[in-house]
Scaffold this active site. Structure first.
Site, PDB file in Angstrom:
ATOM      1  N   GLU A   1       1.207  -1.130  -0.177  1.00  0.00           N
ATOM      2  CA  GLU A   1       0.148  -0.087   0.261  1.00  0.00           C
ATOM      3  C   GLU A   1       0.773   1.191   0.439  1.00  0.00           C
ATOM      4  O   GLU A   1       2.190   1.697   0.918  1.00  0.00           O
ATOM      5  CB  GLU A   1      -0.860  -0.030   1.195  1.00  0.00           C
ATOM      6  CG  GLU A   1      -1.844   1.507   0.996  1.00  0.00           C
ATOM      7  CD  GLU A   1      -3.114   1.359   2.019  1.00  0.00           C
ATOM      8  OE1 GLU A   1      -3.685   0.202   3.170  1.00  0.00           O
ATOM      9  OE2 GLU A   1      -3.501   1.876   2.316  1.00  0.00           O
TER      10      GLU A   1
ATOM     11  N   HIS B   1      -2.759  10.236  -0.063  1.00  0.00           N
ATOM     12  CA  HIS B   1      -2.817   9.575  -0.394  1.00  0.00           C
ATOM     13  C   HIS B   1      -2.340   8.851  -1.944  1.00  0.00           C
ATOM     14  O   HIS B   1      -1.986   8.184  -2.324  1.00  0.00           O
ATOM     15  CB  HIS B   1      -4.099   8.252   0.510  1.00  0.00           C
ATOM     16  CG  HIS B   1      -3.860   7.097   0.432  1.00  0.00           C
ATOM     17  ND1 HIS B   1      -3.981   6.460  -0.423  1.00  0.00           N
ATOM     18  CD2 HIS B   1      -3.371   6.116   1.891  1.00  0.00           C
ATOM     19  CE1 HIS B   1      -3.740   5.314   0.253  1.00  0.00           C
ATOM     20  NE2 HIS B   1      -3.385   5.235   1.170  1.00  0.00           N
TER      21      HIS B   1
END
Ligand code: NDP
Length: 435
Positions: A85, A385
């Protein structure tokens, strides 16, 4: 004790991978042989894979990154993190940097006390069966220890026998559950195999003493006798960011913490953030991360209601974060001495005992949570993100090499981090560069 190199590596993220390897070698984080292992991590010998699991046909690689800036109890640690991730490594490094300037994390961990469970049925009177077992406590402990004499020589071993009588799930017509707990100090090992051997080994004696029949015997992954705790204390001024004063950022973090305490739907996501960091370092150091996950979430539910593993409060002008969770880790056992990456991960961390390892894990979990709640309570999580996620989107759309960064940057600028947009950008770049 030899000097520990700082976990501050300014500009490390701007280096290419060869330069990062050179830097680790220059600092002495890896020896020339370990550097070779690091380079070859993506293609370990097939012999090793075959020893680890059944029917091995290949390697499923994950990126290995380094979390930076971490200091725990005054000691610096580079944090190897295997994770797919984006933003996890950056987040932990950022949070650890803020906490470092505020004095670093303080942490502690319990001894390696694990619980083995033996389920007894057909025992007659539960009180009599309990009495008989506890009267033979010494014999049960001696028998358990006879299966792992070396553990006792190392200072560990079976320490306690407990009996738990639980209501039958079917209601009063069912036989109450009679569960024997064996508490075992597993020293530097996670201990699953050690405990399972002992639990199976003492089962016949338990049957003999009670006239009952044993079915299930295995460790419990709710390792609540083996907790690790970490905390940090950050002056409000150090939180100022995004053109917002520290007080405002702190308020957002406090609200996020309250939200997680009040609502299991939020607590699950709060804890997922904690585990983002812990799982990544668990994988990179050869730990059983399913066992860690199972223990963490069961512990989060210990009051009967699922709650957050970490909490934030305001204390004397400081934002204070605290985390507590079970961490059944090992410096030996399982794949740790078999997988070269696991050994390298532990070397990079520079921990010497399993308790120290647990303290680093707890600090990483709290750092990860800090980064998440700080963003959630202020500008939102997507800002940071998406910048990193954009690279994945660019690659998915077919970008390679230098095009990846370029497409990712344009995706963020357009505020549309989508594969379709990336394809359009890529097509227009290629049209411009076509002869
Ligand atoms: P091992 O079975 O590999 O046992 C560790 C061994 O390391 C000990 O038996 C001991 O062997 C040796 N050892 C050497 N030095 C030390 C030391 N200082 N302290 C303690 N032991 C030492 O590993 P574990 O028992 O830790 O089991 C972990 C594995 O079990 C993991 O791979 C996990 O995935 C798996 N597992 C997990 C389950 C679960 O979580 N539910 C269920 C079943 C398996 P010796 O005394 O002979 O030297």
């Amino acid at each position: 004790m030899p000097d520990i190199p700082s976990s501050r590596l300014p500009g490390f993220h701007r280096l290419d991978v060869e330069a990062r390897w050179r830097e680790l070698a220059r600092r002495g984080d890896v020896s020339p042989e370990e550097l070779h292992v690091l380079r070859a991590l993506g293609s370990p010998s097939f012999d090793i894979l075959n020893q680890m699991i059944e029917n091995a046909v290949g390697v499923f690689a994950l990126p290995l990154g380094l979390g930076l800036n971490l200091t725990v109890n005054g000691r610096d640690h580079l944090v190897p993190m295997a994770v797919e991730e984006p933003s996890v490594v950056a987040a932990v490094s950022y949070a650890a940097k803020v906490v470092r300037h505020a004095g670093g994390f303080t942490a502690d961990a319990d001894a390696s006390m694990m619980i083995a469970q033996v389920q007894l049925t057909g025992y007659g009177s539960p009180e009599l069966a309990r009495e008989r077992l506890l009267a033979h406590r010494e014999q049960l402990l001696a028998l358990a220890n006879s299966f792992h004499p070396a553990l006792q020589r190392r200072g560990g071993g079976a320490r306690e026998v407990q009996v738990r009588i639980l209501p039958a799930p079917e209601g009063p017509q069912g036989e109450p559950l009679f569960i024997v707990h064996l508490l075992v100090d597993t020293q530097e090992a996670m201990g699953a195999n050690l405990l399972n051997t002992m639990a199976e080994g003492v089962a016949p004696l338990i049957e003999q003493l009670t006239g009952g029949r044993v079915y299930v015997r295995i460790l419990s992954n709710l390792a609540d006798q083996r907790l690790a705790r970490a905390s940090c204390r950050i002056p409000l001024a150090a939180l100022a960011d995004f053109d917002l004063p520290g007080e405002d950022i702190a308020e957002g973090i406090l609200q996020a913490s309250r939200f997680a305490e009040a609502d299991p739907y939020r607590a699950a996501t709060h804890n997922k953030g904690v585990m983002n960091g812990i799982d990544a370092v668990a994988i990179a150091t050869g730990q059983d991360w399913r066992a860690i996950e199972a223990g963490a979430h069961a512990y989060a539910c210990r009051t009967g209601r699922y709650g957050p593993l970490s909490r934030w409060t305001l204390e004397q002008g400081h934002l204070v974060g605290r985390i507590e969770l079970p961490l059944a880790l090992g410096m030996v056992g399982g794949p740790i001495k078999v997988h070269p990456g696991a050994q390298l991960g532990l070397k990079l961390l520079r921990v010497t005992t399993v308790r120290e390892l647990a303290m680093v894990f707890a600090s990483v979990g709290l750092a990860q949570n800090f980064a998440a709640v700080r963003a959630l309570g202020s500008v939102g999580i997507q800002k940071g993100h998406m910048a990193l996620h954009a690279r994945c989107v660019a690659v998915t759309a077919g970008a390679r090499g230098l095009d990846v960064e370029k497409v990712a940057r344009l995706l963020v600028e357009r505020g549309s981090v989508k594969v379709e947009t990336a394809r359009e950008i890529l097509a227009s770049c290629q049209a411009v560069t076509a002869p």
